[in-house]
Motif scaffolding. Structure first.
Motif, short mmCIF file in Angstrom:
data_model
loop_
_atom_site.label_atom_id
_atom_site.label_comp_id
_atom_site.label_asym_id
_atom_site.label_seq_id
_atom_site.Cartn_x
_atom_site.Cartn_y
_atom_site.Cartn_z
N ALA A 1 0.83 -1.21 0.00
CA ALA A 1 0.00 0.00 0.00
C ALA A 1 0.87 1.26 0.00
N LEU A 2 1.93 1.24 0.78
CA LEU A 2 2.85 2.39 0.79
C LEU A 2 3.50 2.56 -0.57
N ALA A 3 3.93 1.46 -1.17
CA ALA A 3 4.57 1.52 -2.49
C ALA A 3 3.61 2.11 -3.52
N ALA A 4 2.36 1.71 -3.49
CA ALA A 4 1.38 2.24 -4.43
C ALA A 4 1.18 3.75 -4.23
N ARG A 5 1.14 4.20 -2.98
CA ARG A 5 1.00 5.64 -2.70
C ARG A 5 2.20 6.41 -3.21
N LEU A 6 3.39 5.88 -2.98
CA LEU A 6 4.60 6.55 -3.46
C LEU A 6 4.64 6.56 -4.98
N ALA A 7 4.34 5.44 -5.60
CA ALA A 7 4.39 5.34 -7.06
C ALA A 7 3.47 6.37 -7.72
N ALA A 8 2.36 6.67 -7.07
CA ALA A 8 1.39 7.62 -7.65
C ALA A 8 1.94 9.04 -7.74
N VAL A 9 2.96 9.37 -6.93
CA VAL A 9 3.50 10.73 -6.95
C VAL A 9 4.89 10.81 -7.56
N LEU A 10 5.52 9.67 -7.80
CA LEU A 10 6.89 9.70 -8.34
C LEU A 10 6.89 10.02 -9.82
N ARG A 11 7.95 10.71 -10.25
CA ARG A 11 8.10 11.06 -11.67
C ARG A 11 9.58 11.05 -12.02
N ALA A 12 9.86 11.20 -13.30
CA ALA A 12 11.26 11.21 -13.77
C ALA A 12 12.05 12.26 -13.00
N GLY A 13 13.26 11.88 -12.60
CA GLY A 13 14.13 12.77 -11.85
C GLY A 13 14.03 12.61 -10.35
N ASP A 14 13.07 11.83 -9.87
CA ASP A 14 12.92 11.65 -8.43
C ASP A 14 13.96 10.67 -7.90
N LEU A 15 14.46 10.99 -6.72
CA LEU A 15 15.45 10.18 -6.03
C LEU A 15 14.85 9.74 -4.70
N VAL A 16 14.79 8.42 -4.51
CA VAL A 16 14.26 7.83 -3.28
C VAL A 16 15.39 7.07 -2.61
N VAL A 17 15.63 7.38 -1.35
CA VAL A 17 16.68 6.69 -0.58
C VAL A 17 15.99 5.82 0.46
N LEU A 18 16.32 4.53 0.45
CA LEU A 18 15.74 3.58 1.41
C LEU A 18 16.78 3.21 2.45
N THR A 19 16.39 3.33 3.69
CA THR A 19 17.29 3.02 4.80
C THR A 19 16.59 2.07 5.75
N GLY A 20 17.34 1.15 6.29
CA GLY A 20 16.81 0.21 7.28
C GLY A 20 17.75 -0.97 7.39
N PRO A 21 17.64 -1.74 8.46
CA PRO A 21 18.53 -2.88 8.64
C PRO A 21 18.22 -3.99 7.64
N LEU A 22 19.11 -4.96 7.57
CA LEU A 22 18.84 -6.14 6.73
C LEU A 22 17.48 -6.70 7.10
N GLY A 23 16.70 -7.03 6.09
CA GLY A 23 15.39 -7.63 6.32
C GLY A 23 14.30 -6.65 6.66
N ALA A 24 14.57 -5.36 6.63
CA ALA A 24 13.55 -4.39 7.00
C ALA A 24 12.43 -4.30 5.97
N GLY A 25 12.76 -4.56 4.71
CA GLY A 25 11.76 -4.48 3.66
C GLY A 25 12.08 -3.50 2.54
N LYS A 26 13.34 -3.12 2.43
CA LYS A 26 13.74 -2.15 1.39
C LYS A 26 13.47 -2.71 -0.01
N THR A 27 13.89 -3.92 -0.25
CA THR A 27 13.67 -4.52 -1.57
C THR A 27 12.19 -4.83 -1.78
N THR A 28 11.49 -5.23 -0.74
CA THR A 28 10.06 -5.49 -0.84
C THR A 28 9.32 -4.21 -1.23
N LEU A 29 9.71 -3.09 -0.63
CA LEU A 29 9.09 -1.81 -1.00
C LEU A 29 9.39 -1.49 -2.46
N THR A 30 10.61 -1.72 -2.89
CA THR A 30 10.99 -1.44 -4.28
C THR A 30 10.22 -2.35 -5.24
#
Length: 152
Positions: free
Chosen positions: A3-32
């Motif tokens: 659900a978070l990914a869908a909300r973010l995808a709705a506002v992202l556009r060319a040129g946007d930079l998203v930085v994901l931070t969190g420990p191993l297994g936090a869900g960074k790749t899952t969010l991507t």
């Protein structure tokens, strides 16, 4: 995360930079993965740990570039990847301290797993359907002119 990914995808556009931070297994790749699904990315979105960056063309819009800065030792190495920052949506896992100066606008997403969560079970590279639901706290910090009037 979907659900978070869908909300973010709705506002992202060319040129946007998203930085994901969190420990191993936090869900960074899952969010991507969720971003990729919401953007209509072709191909499987998986951790680019060993190739450092993967470009996923989308069905309608800018490419999704997925970068893993975990193995980088210097921000110059990120620049050496020769990414198309302006024409793509770039998501950088482990990117804090590596993307400074690349863009004046950054969407920083920090994912925190519950204390005591089992790192051996919830790895980023596991199929999301195989990972038990665990609570996460996600803090999204938008900085720069691109995000001044945006609603996330």
């Amino acid at each position: 995360m979907g659900a978070l990914a869908a909300r973010l995808a709705a506002v992202l556009r060319a040129g946007d930079l998203v930085v994901l931070t969190g420990p191993l297994g936090a869900g960074k790749t899952t969010l991507t993965r969720g971003l990729g699904a919401a953007l209509g990315a072709r191909g499987q979105v998986s951790s680019p740990t060993f190739v450092l960056a993967r470009t996923h063309p989308t069905s309608a819009g800018p490419d999704l570039v997925h970068v893993d800065a975990y193995r980088l030792s210097d921000p110059v190495e990120l620049d050496d990847l020769d990414l198309d920052w302006d024409a793509s949506i770039v998501v950088v896992e482990w990117g804090r301290g590596f993307v400074d100066g690349i863009s004046d606008s950054v969407l920083d997403v920090e994912i925190v797993r519950a204390t005591g969560a089992d790192d051996t079970v919830a790895g980023d590279d596991l199929d999301p359907d195989d990972v038990p639901d665990e609570p996460r706290r996600v803090v999204v910090t938008a900085s720069g002119p691109r995000w001044a009037d945006a609603t996330i």
